[in-house]
Write a protein that holds these residues in place. Structure first.
Motif, PDB file in Angstrom:
ATOM      1  N   UNK A 147       0.965  -1.199   0.179  1.00  8.77           N
ATOM      2  CA  UNK A 147      -0.112   0.072  -0.519  1.00  8.77           C
ATOM      3  C   UNK A 147       0.908   1.369  -0.463  1.00  8.77           C
ATOM      4  N   UNK A 148       0.190   2.299  -0.742  1.00 13.57           N
ATOM      5  CA  UNK A 148       0.697   3.580  -0.751  1.00 13.57           C
ATOM      6  C   UNK A 148       0.753   4.354   0.513  1.00 13.57           C
ATOM      7  N   UNK A 149       1.309   4.911   1.303  1.00 12.96           N
ATOM      8  CA  UNK A 149       1.565   5.673   2.198  1.00 12.96           C
ATOM      9  C   UNK A 149       0.284   7.006   1.688  1.00 12.96           C
ATOM     10  N   UNK A 150      -0.163   7.337   3.043  1.00 15.02           N
ATOM     11  CA  UNK A 150      -1.478   8.190   3.450  1.00 15.02           C
ATOM     12  C   UNK A 150      -0.636   9.600   2.780  1.00 15.02           C
ATOM     13  N   UNK A 169      -3.771  21.374   0.348  1.00 15.46           N
ATOM     14  CA  UNK A 169      -3.154  20.896   2.267  1.00 15.46           C
ATOM     15  C   UNK A 169      -1.892  20.391   1.943  1.00 15.46           C
ATOM     16  N   UNK A 170      -1.272  19.815   1.277  1.00 16.29           N
ATOM     17  CA  UNK A 170      -0.454  18.751   1.476  1.00 16.29           C
ATOM     18  C   UNK A 170       1.156  20.022   1.748  1.00 16.29           C
ATOM     19  N   UNK A 171       2.026  19.778   3.013  1.00 14.70           N
ATOM     20  CA  UNK A 171       3.304  20.376   2.217  1.00 14.70           C
ATOM     21  C   UNK A 171       3.604  19.716   1.837  1.00 14.70           C
ATOM     22  N   UNK A 178      -9.581   2.568   9.928  1.00 15.82           N
ATOM     23  CA  UNK A 178      -8.995   1.276   9.337  1.00 15.82           C
ATOM     24  C   UNK A 178      -9.086   1.678   7.954  1.00 15.82           C
ATOM     25  N   UNK A 179     -10.431   2.976   7.595  1.00 11.50           N
ATOM     26  CA  UNK A 179      -9.482   3.318   5.721  1.00 11.50           C
ATOM     27  C   UNK A 179      -9.044   3.630   6.351  1.00 11.50           C
ATOM     28  N   UNK A 180      -7.908   4.224   4.918  1.00  7.39           N
ATOM     29  CA  UNK A 180      -7.276   4.948   5.320  1.00  7.39           C
ATOM     30  C   UNK A 180      -7.142   6.064   4.339  1.00  7.39           C
ATOM     31  N   UNK A 181      -7.085   7.540   5.059  1.00  4.53           N
ATOM     32  CA  UNK A 181      -7.311   8.522   3.722  1.00  4.53           C
ATOM     33  C   UNK A 181      -5.496   9.041   3.298  1.00  4.53           C
ATOM     34  N   UNK A 182      -6.017   8.561   2.209  1.00  9.68           N
ATOM     35  CA  UNK A 182      -4.893   9.208   0.594  1.00  9.68           C
ATOM     36  C   UNK A 182      -5.088  11.125   0.841  1.00  9.68           C
ATOM     37  N   UNK A 204      -4.634   2.230  -3.617  1.00  9.65           N
ATOM     38  CA  UNK A 204      -3.916   2.365  -2.731  1.00  9.65           C
ATOM     39  C   UNK A 204      -3.230   1.336  -2.379  1.00  9.65           C
ATOM     40  N   UNK A 205      -3.318   0.679  -3.522  1.00 11.29           N
ATOM     41  CA  UNK A 205      -2.271  -0.454  -3.097  1.00 11.29           C
ATOM     42  C   UNK A 205      -2.019  -1.930  -2.230  1.00 11.29           C
TER      43      UNK A 205
END
Length: 503
Positions: free
Chosen positions: A133-136, A187-189, A240-244, A326-327
């Protein structure tokens, strides 16, 4: 962190000298491996390049496929930048005796402004080169949606453009081709750092980055154009559900797109346009396009709207699409639980389907909206719809100034990409179906009756519409006034959609 401009210039020179382009990369690993990459499989490309240490192969292996190398190999392939420069730009890190890339820098070609535009785009390694899986916090590179939106961007010159949710900055780079200045927000630095890096790497100035959600970073400002590939994916709000970050706006259901539509008018200058992609939910007894229409109506600033739904997915298909994105592969641990979480979330809101499409919004210069078009166009289309969309808006405005008499006095021509198909029952002299086919734009196919087919066929830039309709009425032995009343509204639609053009 602002990347070192001198190091970015050195890397640009090294990539140029090595001939590191999209075409060269495809040629290096071959057609089959290239097709595998589009399906998220990097193994064939790695196998095709195995053992090669020429500069182009090393860059493909290191910067496209994130393969680690001894420092001296990278130093040879990148003589101006060196492995130390990659590390300083935070594109790689030391890993024992190796230097391991932590980002990809991929060549990207895009048809824009009548020619091919070439960039190098740095982003986080995708699922093709990441195991699991990818990182969030993953920052996405250039994907299909990115290319679609880039192609939807108009090419006419404007002053200021706002790119909301810039990600790696591809839309900001595209916008800068026709804009004096671009403000790119996220929102992402990490995303903003990539946008800065990619602007410097490609020698592009005039792009300012700001951090914040939706329109918060530009409150009180106005722009001639807004573009956005926002994080529109509908994601369950459960543990449990990742938020990317790149796809999830943190709101429930399709509320992110709803908030965008309701709020964008405030940052649009008069006559300014917004171009974005989005999802919308169909709920029990409620059509998805009707929901979008309600969002437009809720805007405090009156808006023109042209919404094109391109795809409709059932809840299960939608859930599986984004779990795989998400991988998490089918059959792997956690896959079933994630899919079920999506289905439970949809069930809680009685969601029956999820639409995807293009949204074009405009703040009318007069303050009074005149365009409200909500349609479904599911045929495959070519990239690069920006010119068509811009032309359609111009035609719409011209038609608004024309009453029926003015339209009847207009001289029209058939667009060069339009063909006609006639279908006959066996043995029948007259066709049972007449279709007009559009080769470009949205590739529309429309069924027409003999009168409209005759009119379109006669639009050669010679006679005006009114006399043509009168002649067709006489030929068909029908009332000319009734035929005008029937045909002229459809002529307006043929002009808007690009089948006909003003001579």
């Amino acid at each position: 962190m602002t990347p070192d401009p001198a190091l970015c210039a050195a890397l640009r020179a090294d990539l140029t000298a090595a001939g590191y382009t999209a075409g060269a990369a495809r040629a290096a690993w071959g057609e089959q491996a290239d097709d595998a990459i589009r399906h998220g499989l990097a193994g064939p490309a790695r196998a095709a390049l195995a053992g090669r240490t020429d500069a182009l192969a090393v860059l493909c292996r290191a910067l496209f496929l994130a393969e680690a190398f001894p420092a001296h190999v990278l130093d040879t392939a990148l003589p101006r930048t060196g492995s130390a420069g990659l590390i300083a730009l935070r594109l790689a890190r030391p890993d024992g005796a190796l230097v391991r890339p932590v980002a990809t820098v991929r060549p990207q070609e895009l048809e824009a402004d009548g020619g091919a535009q070439h960039w190098w785009i740095a982003a986080d390694p995708d699922e093709a080169v990441v195991s699991g899986p990818l990182g969030t916090g993953h920052v996405l590179g250039v994907g299909g949606a990115s290319l679609t939106l880039a192609g939807l961007q108009p090419s006419s010159a404007v002053g200021r453009v706002l790119d909301v949710g810039t990600g790696c900055g591809i839309q900001a780079l595209r916008a800068r081709l026709s804009a004096d200045r671009v403000v790119a927000t996220d929102t992402s630095i990490r995303a903003l750092e990539y946008t800065r890096l990619n602007a410097l790497l490609n020698g592009v100035d005039g792009i300012e980055v700001r951090r914040g959600s939706l329109f918060e970073p530009v409150a009180g400002e106005q722009f001639d154009r807004v573009v956005s590939n926002p994080p529109f994916v509908v994601t369950p709000r459960v543990a449990g559900v990742p938020t990317y970050e790149y796809r999830d706006g943190g709101l429930t259901g399709d509320e992110l797109i709803a908030a965008f539509v309701r709020g964008v008018g405030a940052v649009l200058a008069p006559a300014g346009t917004a171009h974005l992609l989005g999802n919308w939910e169909y709920r029990e007894g409620e059509d998805g396009l009707d929901r979008v229409q309600q969002w437009v109506a809720a805007s405090n600033i009156p808006l023109d709207a042209w919404i094109v739904e391109r795809e409709l997915l059932a809840p299960l298909a939608y859930a599986e699409l984004w779990v795989r994105d998400g991988g998490t592969a089918p059959g792997s641990g956690g896959y079933a639980e994630l899919v079920e979480a999506w289905l439970d979330d949809f069930a809680a809101r009685s969601v029956t389907a999820i639409g995807f499409g293009y949204l074009l919004l405009r703040r009318p210069a007069s303050g009074v909206p005149t365009l409200a078009r909500y349609e479904r166009v599911t045929r495959p289309v070519r990239d690069g719809l920006g010119a068509h969309v811009e032309a359609a808006l111009a035609v719409h405005d011209a038609l608004e100034a024309l009453d029926e008499a003015g339209l009847a006095a207009s001289v029209l021509v058939v667009a060069a990409d339009v063909t006609e198909a006639r279908h006959h029952l066996p043995g029948a002299e007259a066709p049972s179906v007449i279709e007009l086919h559009q080769g470009g734009a949205f590739g529309r196919v429309i069924e027409v009756d003999p009168a409209l087919a005759a009119l379109v066929g006669a639009c050669d830039g010679d006679l005006a519409v009114g006399p043509l309709v009168d002649a067709i009425a006489e030929l068909l032995e029908v009332d000319a006034a009734a035929l005008r009343a029937d045909v002229l509204p459809r002529v307006r639609d043929l002009l808007f959609t690009g089948f006909l053009r003003f001579a």
